[in-house]
Scaffold this motif. Structure first.
Motif, PDB file in Angstrom:
ATOM      1  N   THR A   1       0.852  -1.190   0.000  1.00 35.72           N
ATOM      2  CA  THR A   1       0.000   0.000   0.000  1.00 35.72           C
ATOM      3  C   THR A   1       0.890   1.243   0.000  1.00 35.72           C
ATOM      4  OG1 THR A   1      -1.884   1.091   1.066  1.00 35.72           O
ATOM      5  CG2 THR A   1      -0.392  -0.077   2.511  1.00 35.72           C
TER       6      THR A   1
ATOM      7  N   THR B   1     -15.216   9.084   4.857  1.00 32.98           N
ATOM      8  CA  THR B   1     -13.902   9.624   5.194  1.00 32.98           C
ATOM      9  C   THR B   1     -12.776   8.729   4.689  1.00 32.98           C
ATOM     10  OG1 THR B   1     -14.000   8.576   7.324  1.00 32.98           O
ATOM     11  CG2 THR B   1     -14.654  10.875   7.223  1.00 32.98           C
ATOM     12  N   ASP B   2     -12.711   8.551   3.417  1.00 33.62           N
ATOM     13  CA  ASP B   2     -11.496   8.037   2.803  1.00 33.62           C
ATOM     14  C   ASP B   2     -10.468   9.157   2.829  1.00 33.62           C
ATOM     15  OD1 ASP B   2     -11.340   9.250  -0.309  1.00 33.62           O
ATOM     16  OD2 ASP B   2     -13.072   9.605   0.944  1.00 33.62           O
ATOM     17  N   ILE B   3      -9.211   8.876   2.456  1.00 34.33           N
ATOM     18  CA  ILE B   3      -8.216   9.934   2.557  1.00 34.33           C
ATOM     19  C   ILE B   3      -8.486  11.084   1.593  1.00 34.33           C
ATOM     20  CG2 ILE B   3      -6.360   8.599   3.609  1.00 34.33           C
ATOM     21  CD1 ILE B   3      -5.112   8.376   0.791  1.00 34.33           C
TER      22      ILE B   3
ATOM     23  N   ARG C   1      -8.583  -0.085   7.644  1.00 33.44           N
ATOM     24  CA  ARG C   1      -9.041  -0.896   6.522  1.00 33.44           C
ATOM     25  C   ARG C   1      -8.433  -2.293   6.541  1.00 33.44           C
ATOM     26  NH1 ARG C   1      -7.415   2.719   3.348  1.00 33.44           N
ATOM     27  NH2 ARG C   1      -5.602   1.456   2.898  1.00 33.44           N
ATOM     28  N   PHE C   2      -7.146  -2.372   6.795  1.00 29.80           N
ATOM     29  CA  PHE C   2      -6.524  -3.698   6.857  1.00 29.80           C
ATOM     30  C   PHE C   2      -7.083  -4.498   8.027  1.00 29.80           C
ATOM     31  CE2 PHE C   2      -3.750  -2.240   3.602  1.00 29.80           C
ATOM     32  CZ  PHE C   2      -3.240  -3.380   3.001  1.00 29.80           C
TER      33      PHE C   2
ATOM     34  N   ARG D   1     -10.025  -4.325   9.213  1.00 34.64           N
ATOM     35  CA  ARG D   1     -11.399  -4.719   8.916  1.00 34.64           C
ATOM     36  C   ARG D   1     -11.479  -5.738   7.792  1.00 34.64           C
ATOM     37  NH1 ARG D   1     -14.700  -1.497   5.773  1.00 34.64           N
ATOM     38  NH2 ARG D   1     -13.240   0.198   6.115  1.00 34.64           N
ATOM     39  N   CYS D   2     -10.602  -5.591   6.800  1.00 38.67           N
ATOM     40  CA  CYS D   2     -10.793  -6.356   5.563  1.00 38.67           C
ATOM     41  C   CYS D   2      -9.737  -7.423   5.305  1.00 38.67           C
ATOM     42  CB  CYS D   2     -10.807  -5.417   4.358  1.00 38.67           C
ATOM     43  SG  CYS D   2     -11.988  -4.107   4.471  1.00 38.67           S
ATOM     44  N   TRP D   3      -8.642  -7.404   5.996  1.00 41.42           N
ATOM     45  CA  TRP D   3      -7.556  -8.304   5.602  1.00 41.42           C
ATOM     46  C   TRP D   3      -7.067  -9.172   6.761  1.00 41.42           C
ATOM     47  CZ3 TRP D   3      -2.088  -8.852   6.158  1.00 41.42           C
ATOM     48  CH2 TRP D   3      -1.455  -9.562   5.118  1.00 41.42           C
TER      49      TRP D   3
END
Lengths: 341, 341
Positions: free
Chosen positions: A188, A237-239, A275-276, A278-280
């Motif tokens: 990333t 609220t993404d970057i 995000r990581f 939550r999703c990875w």
């Protein structure tokens, strides 16, 4: 029988810097030169790229190699990319880090052969647009050095839990390991985007360099990043969206210009970790123990703080992990004597 | 009674450019000069900022104003920011766009008074870290010009549905309107980040300028962005992560260097639209009819395509909306005669 000296020169040669280490018995650092130029600066002279790289080695550690001819010279990192000195191979996942690499790129230099450690490659999944190929150069060596030495033992045949390691940097790498076997990783670009934003964007124009890290501002950025963790955050609220707040908060007198940098750091690292997490990072990963963070103390602390916010424990790897990794690779390759232990 | 001439000079004066329009009866464009310098170039001479701005007006439309003394001169955009010529006010939400602004910033120039239209301001919600203050300068005028003229009528007292308008650009603005009343808006920096990535990042180094827009590559970017729309995407394809695929796909021979730019455009616009569609555009908004896209044809087409992917219909506003907006504002302010209709 030729006696192999238990010494070597290791190079951590990345995009923006080259660090040289003279290593002795057991990987002990006897001397270090940390101010070498990176691939980006050296590859610009594309005409005489070879000469530029060779001069850099000469300047950094010519004295070590001349004093002790035949000293193994091993490098990892972007020096092995198509923009580096010579393109080194990749090992395709899954890869056992402690296994001797099948191929090593050997570059002849006036100071002896330079061996470049292969990177790691993950194939993209065909038919799944979000799974693209991914690559690693240099972090595989850092990771090997960060592995606890007992992980290398083959006597432990018991079931191993997956473990997650994050290597924050310009291009942060998140890896999933099963013991010493790398089964997955994702790159990333948070670090590079952070640099671009703080150097060139409209946010940079309002910011002042802080005299010391402002961890309150960092935490405030995390607040924003984690406030979006629900299923229907509003506003999103993404970057790309949250970054604008660094400008408007300063304009509204609600954020000091000297706090902008750490606030943005919190926004961006927070968004990544949230995000990581939550999703990875799955249940099985969490059961594998704390996540290992491989970074300098300042950056490592930020990731640890963000991970804590996500309810995930973490542990910081030693800062010189890459040095241990260079040593272990040279031992595995038979370039230096295996130490008696 | 003084006769007010039904003519004016309108300036769309933004960060990177200044466009001047000589407008006549009904807002018809009689002449235009599109190559003026923006606030960024002019504000660098901070010593003589006033002189720099005045010279720019003189050079762009001095002849219009000298030929026709007393012609109203009205500007919108970043010229009214703290980095512009003079700081203009903001109107605080909710704002009825067709209402006469309470205050207008008047700047004396050798060619007569320049009136700067106020921007829009949204307060941050106290206690909600993800709701920060937000600002608009210039788009309010573009938006007013994009409103269908019947929306200005007060004879329609029936219930109005909210409508969503998106103004893509360096800082894209998403607005929610109830008739002519702006009730909410959000800024997202996708355009600026796209520029930074394609100019300065590692992705830029592998890219080649396409000879023509490559909409297949754009759609491929959308594929990736929308593949993350599920509740548990894996791997997480936010832009910081998905951007790296532009590099690895080229390295793997799966993406042409000339397709990188449009692929990245698809990744980033796709990520933005996917997120706004999921988190910000509600059922009521969708019931309000197609979303209005205010942008040049090329960029507008991209947003329309991404919105279609999200199952949302859209309609492109006329490109010269800002001109109509300048005219309507001048009429509302009594600076020019209300046309007979």
């Amino acid at each position: 029988m030729i006696e192999i000296p238990p010494r070597m020169v290791g190079l951590d040669w990345g995009t923006t810097s080259c660090r040289a280490y003279l290593l002795g018995e057991g990987g002990a650092v006897l001397d270090r030169r940390l101010d070498g130029r990176g691939v980006l600066a050296l590859s610009h002279s594309s005409e005489n790229r070879t000469a530029a790289f060779e001069q850099e080695i000469e300047g950094l550690c010519g004295d070590w190699l001349r004093r002790d001819p035949g000293l193994p010279l091993v490098a990892c990192g972007m020096v092995g990319s198509n923009q580096g000195w010579a393109e080194a191979d990749y090992r395709h996942l899954p890869v056992d880090l402690t296994e001797r690499p099948e191929s090593l790129t050997e570059v002849p230099t006036s100071l002896g052969s330079l061996f470049i450690i292969p990177g790691l490659f993950k194939d993209g999944k065909v038919g799944s647009p979000s799974e693209h190929p991914d690559v690693i150069r240099g972090e595989e060596t850092q990771l090997l050095g960060a592995l606890p030495s007992h992980a290398e033992g083959t006597d432990d045949d018991g079931a191993r839990s997956p473990a997650v390691v994050v290597l924050p940097g310009t291009h942060t790498k998140w890896l999933r390991l099963d013991g010493t076997l790398v089964s997955d990783f994702v790159t990333t670009m948070t670090g590079e985007l952070f640099g671009l934003v703080m150097q060139h964007s409209i946010v940079a124009r309002l910011a002042e360099e802080p005299s010391a890290p402002d961890m309150d501002a960092f935490d405030r950025g995390l607040d924003v990043a984690f406030s979006a963790a629900g299923p229907l955050p509003a506003p999103p609220t993404d970057i790309a969206t949250s970054l604008f707040s660094a400008r408007t908060l300063v304009m509204a007198g609600e954020l000091e210009p000297a706090a902008v940098k750490d606030y943005v750091s919190g926004l961006m690292i927070g968004a990544e970790v949230e995000r990581f997490a939550r999703c990875w990072i799955g249940e099985e990963d969490r059961a594998g123990g704390p996540i290992t963070v491989c970074a300098n103390a300042q950056l490592g602390k930020r990731y640890a703080r963000a991970l804590e916010r996500a309810g995930i424990a973490s542990a910081l790897a030693p800062e010189d992990a890459v040095v241990a990794g260079l040593w272990r690779t040279a031992v595995a390759l038979g370039l230096i004597e295996k130490e008696n232990s």
